[in-house]
Design a protein around this motif. Structure first.
Motif, mmCIF file in Angstrom:
data_model
loop_
_atom_site.group_PDB
_atom_site.id
_atom_site.type_symbol
_atom_site.label_atom_id
_atom_site.label_comp_id
_atom_site.label_asym_id
_atom_site.label_seq_id
_atom_site.Cartn_x
_atom_site.Cartn_y
_atom_site.Cartn_z
ATOM 1 N N LEU A 122 -7.893 8.024 -2.246
ATOM 2 C CA LEU A 122 -8.704 6.854 -2.577
ATOM 3 C C LEU A 122 -7.954 5.564 -2.243
ATOM 4 O O LEU A 122 -8.519 4.645 -1.649
ATOM 5 C CB LEU A 122 -9.101 6.886 -4.054
ATOM 6 C CG LEU A 122 -9.956 5.735 -4.562
ATOM 7 C CD1 LEU A 122 -11.247 5.632 -3.776
ATOM 8 C CD2 LEU A 122 -10.242 5.901 -6.044
ATOM 9 N N LYS A 133 0.845 -1.198 0.000
ATOM 10 C CA LYS A 133 0.000 0.000 0.000
ATOM 11 C C LYS A 133 0.880 1.248 0.000
ATOM 12 O O LYS A 133 0.650 2.187 -0.767
ATOM 13 C CB LYS A 133 -0.911 -0.012 1.228
ATOM 14 C CG LYS A 133 -1.734 1.247 1.399
ATOM 15 C CD LYS A 133 -2.589 1.159 2.646
ATOM 16 C CE LYS A 133 -3.337 2.430 2.922
ATOM 17 N NZ LYS A 133 -4.217 2.316 4.094
ATOM 18 N N THR A 160 -7.858 4.696 1.349
ATOM 19 C CA THR A 160 -9.143 4.175 1.813
ATOM 20 C C THR A 160 -9.370 2.736 1.370
ATOM 21 O O THR A 160 -9.823 1.902 2.156
ATOM 22 C CB THR A 160 -10.295 5.056 1.274
ATOM 23 O OG1 THR A 160 -10.096 6.393 1.729
ATOM 24 C CG2 THR A 160 -11.634 4.560 1.745
ATOM 25 N N LEU A 161 -9.043 2.438 0.108
ATOM 26 C CA LEU A 161 -9.361 1.125 -0.461
ATOM 27 C C LEU A 161 -8.387 0.011 -0.083
ATOM 28 O O LEU A 161 -8.801 -1.134 0.070
ATOM 29 C CB LEU A 161 -9.413 1.220 -1.995
ATOM 30 C CG LEU A 161 -10.507 2.070 -2.604
ATOM 31 C CD1 LEU A 161 -10.337 2.121 -4.120
ATOM 32 C CD2 LEU A 161 -11.874 1.515 -2.249
ATOM 33 N N LEU A 203 -10.015 -2.378 -8.272
ATOM 34 C CA LEU A 203 -10.589 -1.801 -7.056
ATOM 35 C C LEU A 203 -11.063 -0.368 -7.290
ATOM 36 O O LEU A 203 -12.150 0.025 -6.856
ATOM 37 C CB LEU A 203 -9.566 -1.830 -5.914
ATOM 38 C CG LEU A 203 -9.262 -3.196 -5.318
ATOM 39 C CD1 LEU A 203 -8.060 -3.109 -4.382
ATOM 40 C CD2 LEU A 203 -10.463 -3.733 -4.574
ATOM 41 N N ILE A 204 -10.239 0.413 -7.990
ATOM 42 C CA ILE A 204 -10.599 1.804 -8.275
ATOM 43 C C ILE A 204 -11.837 1.857 -9.170
ATOM 44 O O ILE A 204 -12.779 2.613 -8.913
ATOM 45 C CB ILE A 204 -9.416 2.552 -8.918
ATOM 46 C CG1 ILE A 204 -8.303 2.740 -7.882
ATOM 47 C CG2 ILE A 204 -9.861 3.905 -9.485
ATOM 48 C CD1 ILE A 204 -7.006 3.287 -8.441
ATOM 49 N N ASP A 229 -14.195 -0.447 -9.624
ATOM 50 C CA ASP A 229 -15.372 -0.902 -8.883
ATOM 51 C C ASP A 229 -15.896 0.204 -7.960
ATOM 52 O O ASP A 229 -17.102 0.422 -7.854
ATOM 53 C CB ASP A 229 -15.056 -2.147 -8.062
ATOM 54 C CG ASP A 229 -14.828 -3.375 -8.919
ATOM 55 O OD1 ASP A 229 -15.142 -3.344 -10.130
ATOM 56 O OD2 ASP A 229 -14.309 -4.372 -8.377
ATOM 57 N N PHE A 230 -14.991 0.893 -7.298
ATOM 58 C CA PHE A 230 -15.394 1.967 -6.395
ATOM 59 C C PHE A 230 -16.041 3.115 -7.163
ATOM 60 O O PHE A 230 -17.092 3.623 -6.778
ATOM 61 C CB PHE A 230 -14.190 2.481 -5.610
ATOM 62 C CG PHE A 230 -14.531 3.609 -4.682
ATOM 63 C CD1 PHE A 230 -15.077 3.364 -3.445
ATOM 64 C CD2 PHE A 230 -14.324 4.922 -5.070
ATOM 65 C CE1 PHE A 230 -15.401 4.405 -2.583
ATOM 66 C CE2 PHE A 230 -14.643 5.977 -4.224
ATOM 67 C CZ PHE A 230 -15.186 5.716 -2.972
#
Length: 71
Positions: free
Chosen positions: A42, A27, A45-46, A61-62, A64-65
């Motif tokens: 973002l 991360k 957070t994810l 992930l981005i 989908d969000f």
């Protein structure tokens, strides 16, 4: 029989039958990268602190969000 996934010594690449599938990043590495400079909040957070992600996984992930519906 499914191929066995082997972790390489550097724990940064996953391999199936000797072929490199993808590089994985922490991360912290992703948040500090130039590639995601505009999406740092973002990502914070994810993403989970103790998990490594490939660029494809982060992109999914981005996406989908961003496509999620507002409640």
């Amino acid at each position: 029989m499914a191929p066995k996934i082997i972790k390489n010594a550097d724990e940064n690449k996953t391999s199936t039958d000797g072929l490199i599938e993808s590089y994985k990043f922490s991360k912290k590495q992703l948040v500090q990268s130039q590639k995601y400079a505009g999406q740092r909040d973002l990502l914070n957070t994810l993403l989970k602190d103790d998990t490594r992600y490939s660029f494809d996984e982060v992109g999914s992930l981005i996406t989908d969000f961003m496509e999620g519906k507002v409640k």
